[in-house]
Design a protein around this motif. Structure first.
Motif, mmCIF file in Angstrom:
data_model
loop_
_atom_site.group_PDB
_atom_site.id
_atom_site.type_symbol
_atom_site.label_atom_id
_atom_site.label_comp_id
_atom_site.label_asym_id
_atom_site.label_seq_id
_atom_site.Cartn_x
_atom_site.Cartn_y
_atom_site.Cartn_z
ATOM 1 N N PHE A 34 17.028 15.122 40.081
ATOM 2 C CA PHE A 34 17.090 14.132 41.150
ATOM 3 C C PHE A 34 16.312 12.889 40.735
ATOM 4 O O PHE A 34 15.091 12.934 40.608
ATOM 5 C CB PHE A 34 16.501 14.702 42.446
ATOM 6 N N GLN A 35 17.012 11.785 40.538
ATOM 7 C CA GLN A 35 16.350 10.565 40.110
ATOM 8 C C GLN A 35 15.662 9.890 41.286
ATOM 9 O O GLN A 35 16.227 9.768 42.368
ATOM 10 C CB GLN A 35 17.333 9.594 39.470
ATOM 11 N N LYS A 36 14.414 9.441 41.052
ATOM 12 C CA LYS A 36 13.623 8.778 42.085
ATOM 13 C C LYS A 36 13.392 7.308 41.806
ATOM 14 O O LYS A 36 13.172 6.530 42.726
ATOM 15 C CB LYS A 36 12.251 9.458 42.185
ATOM 16 N N GLY A 37 13.366 6.910 40.546
ATOM 17 C CA GLY A 37 13.029 5.533 40.221
ATOM 18 C C GLY A 37 13.219 5.231 38.749
ATOM 19 O O GLY A 37 13.937 5.944 38.043
ATOM 20 N N TRP A 38 12.513 4.173 38.297
ATOM 21 C CA TRP A 38 12.651 3.692 36.921
ATOM 22 C C TRP A 38 11.302 3.222 36.371
ATOM 23 O O TRP A 38 10.481 2.703 37.104
ATOM 24 C CB TRP A 38 13.572 2.472 36.868
ATOM 25 N N LEU A 39 11.128 3.387 35.062
ATOM 26 C CA LEU A 39 10.113 2.644 34.327
ATOM 27 C C LEU A 39 10.839 1.426 33.778
ATOM 28 O O LEU A 39 11.822 1.566 33.051
ATOM 29 C CB LEU A 39 9.552 3.467 33.161
ATOM 30 N N ASP A 40 10.394 0.241 34.139
ATOM 31 C CA ASP A 40 11.031 -0.987 33.676
ATOM 32 C C ASP A 40 10.306 -1.627 32.503
ATOM 33 O O ASP A 40 10.882 -2.443 31.791
ATOM 34 C CB ASP A 40 11.111 -2.006 34.816
ATOM 35 N N ALA A 63 14.672 6.411 33.377
ATOM 36 C CA ALA A 63 14.768 7.071 34.682
ATOM 37 C C ALA A 63 13.566 7.979 34.947
ATOM 38 O O ALA A 63 13.085 8.664 34.044
ATOM 39 C CB ALA A 63 16.053 7.882 34.764
ATOM 40 N N VAL A 64 13.101 7.985 36.198
ATOM 41 C CA VAL A 64 12.024 8.857 36.672
ATOM 42 C C VAL A 64 12.647 9.861 37.640
ATOM 43 O O VAL A 64 13.383 9.478 38.552
ATOM 44 C CB VAL A 64 10.923 8.043 37.389
ATOM 45 N N TYR A 65 12.348 11.154 37.425
ATOM 46 C CA TYR A 65 12.957 12.236 38.203
ATOM 47 C C TYR A 65 11.899 13.009 38.983
ATOM 48 O O TYR A 65 10.734 13.051 38.599
ATOM 49 C CB TYR A 65 13.684 13.208 37.268
ATOM 50 N N SER A 66 12.327 13.692 40.036
ATOM 51 C CA SER A 66 11.413 14.476 40.860
ATOM 52 C C SER A 66 10.965 15.766 40.182
ATOM 53 O O SER A 66 9.949 16.331 40.559
ATOM 54 C CB SER A 66 12.047 14.820 42.213
ATOM 55 N N SER A 67 11.707 16.236 39.187
ATOM 56 C CA SER A 67 11.308 17.474 38.512
ATOM 57 C C SER A 67 11.505 17.354 37.012
ATOM 58 O O SER A 67 12.215 16.474 36.525
ATOM 59 C CB SER A 67 12.107 18.668 39.031
ATOM 60 N N SER A 72 8.130 6.734 43.575
ATOM 61 C CA SER A 72 8.358 6.387 42.180
ATOM 62 C C SER A 72 7.580 7.315 41.245
ATOM 63 O O SER A 72 7.694 7.218 40.035
ATOM 64 C CB SER A 72 7.986 4.924 41.920
ATOM 65 N N TRP A 73 6.799 8.241 41.788
ATOM 66 C CA TRP A 73 6.065 9.210 40.969
ATOM 67 C C TRP A 73 7.013 10.325 40.540
ATOM 68 O O TRP A 73 7.756 10.866 41.354
ATOM 69 C CB TRP A 73 4.920 9.823 41.757
ATOM 70 N N GLY A 74 6.974 10.677 39.251
ATOM 71 C CA GLY A 74 7.809 11.765 38.779
ATOM 72 C C GLY A 74 7.763 11.915 37.274
ATOM 73 O O GLY A 74 6.822 11.471 36.610
ATOM 74 N N PHE A 75 8.794 12.526 36.744
ATOM 75 C CA PHE A 75 8.855 12.898 35.331
ATOM 76 C C PHE A 75 9.911 12.094 34.585
ATOM 77 O O PHE A 75 10.975 11.807 35.127
ATOM 78 C CB PHE A 75 9.200 14.387 35.207
ATOM 79 N N VAL A 76 9.599 11.774 33.335
ATOM 80 C CA VAL A 76 10.576 11.139 32.446
ATOM 81 C C VAL A 76 10.826 12.080 31.282
ATOM 82 O O VAL A 76 9.955 12.865 30.897
ATOM 83 C CB VAL A 76 10.102 9.761 31.924
ATOM 84 N N LEU A 77 12.031 12.004 30.726
ATOM 85 C CA LEU A 77 12.341 12.761 29.514
ATOM 86 C C LEU A 77 11.663 12.047 28.359
ATOM 87 O O LEU A 77 11.998 10.901 28.037
ATOM 88 C CB LEU A 77 13.844 12.840 29.290
#
Length: 132
Positions: free
Chosen positions: A59-65, A50-54, A105-110
């Motif tokens: 808030f999830q925005k997208g995915w790395l597949d 999951a890719v998040y806005s912060s 789709s730009w954002g942060f991943v854990l």
């Protein structure tokens, strides 16, 4: 003979290069929000991720597949209950959630447990969120 020496030196140099340098792109990257970052550092990661806005992962925005992705910078978020620092890596996702534009789709991943890249391989982000 000179060609052999040069070829050997090049191979040796590549073998000794740190992962972050060997995998970093030479060109700076500018995201749709006006941040300019030194370049991509590639690493293996779990997928889908999951890719998040912060960097607080609210808030999830997208995915790395894909299982090998590029990352631009890091920010620390909070500590786990046992005191381990949690890291968020900034990236561009492969897929964005429905009803969102591609820039979303730009954002942060854990990163902890999900990305095989040491935080030391990335520069710090000077931000910890992007528009949702």
């Amino acid at each position: 003979m000179n060609r052999l020496i040069v070829a050997g030196a090049l191979c040796l140099g590549l073998a000794l290069a740190p992962t972050s340098v060997a995998n970093a792109s030479a060109a700076a990257v500018r995201d749709p929000y006006g941040h300019t970052l030194p370049g991509w550092v590639t690493a293996s990661n779990k997928a889908p991720l999951a890719v998040y806005s912060s960097s607080n992962f609210t808030f999830q925005k997208g995915w790395l597949d894909t299982t090998r992705s590029g990352f631009l910078c890091k920010t620390s978020t909070r500590n786990t209950p046992d005191g381990e620092r949690m890291w968020a890596y900034y990236t561009q996702g492969d897929r964005y959630l429905p009803a969102k534009g591609a820039h979303n789709s730009w954002g942060f991943v854990l990163a902890n447990g999900n990305v095989s890249l040491s935080p030391n391989a990335l520069p710090p982000c000077n931000f910890n969120s992007v528009p949702a």
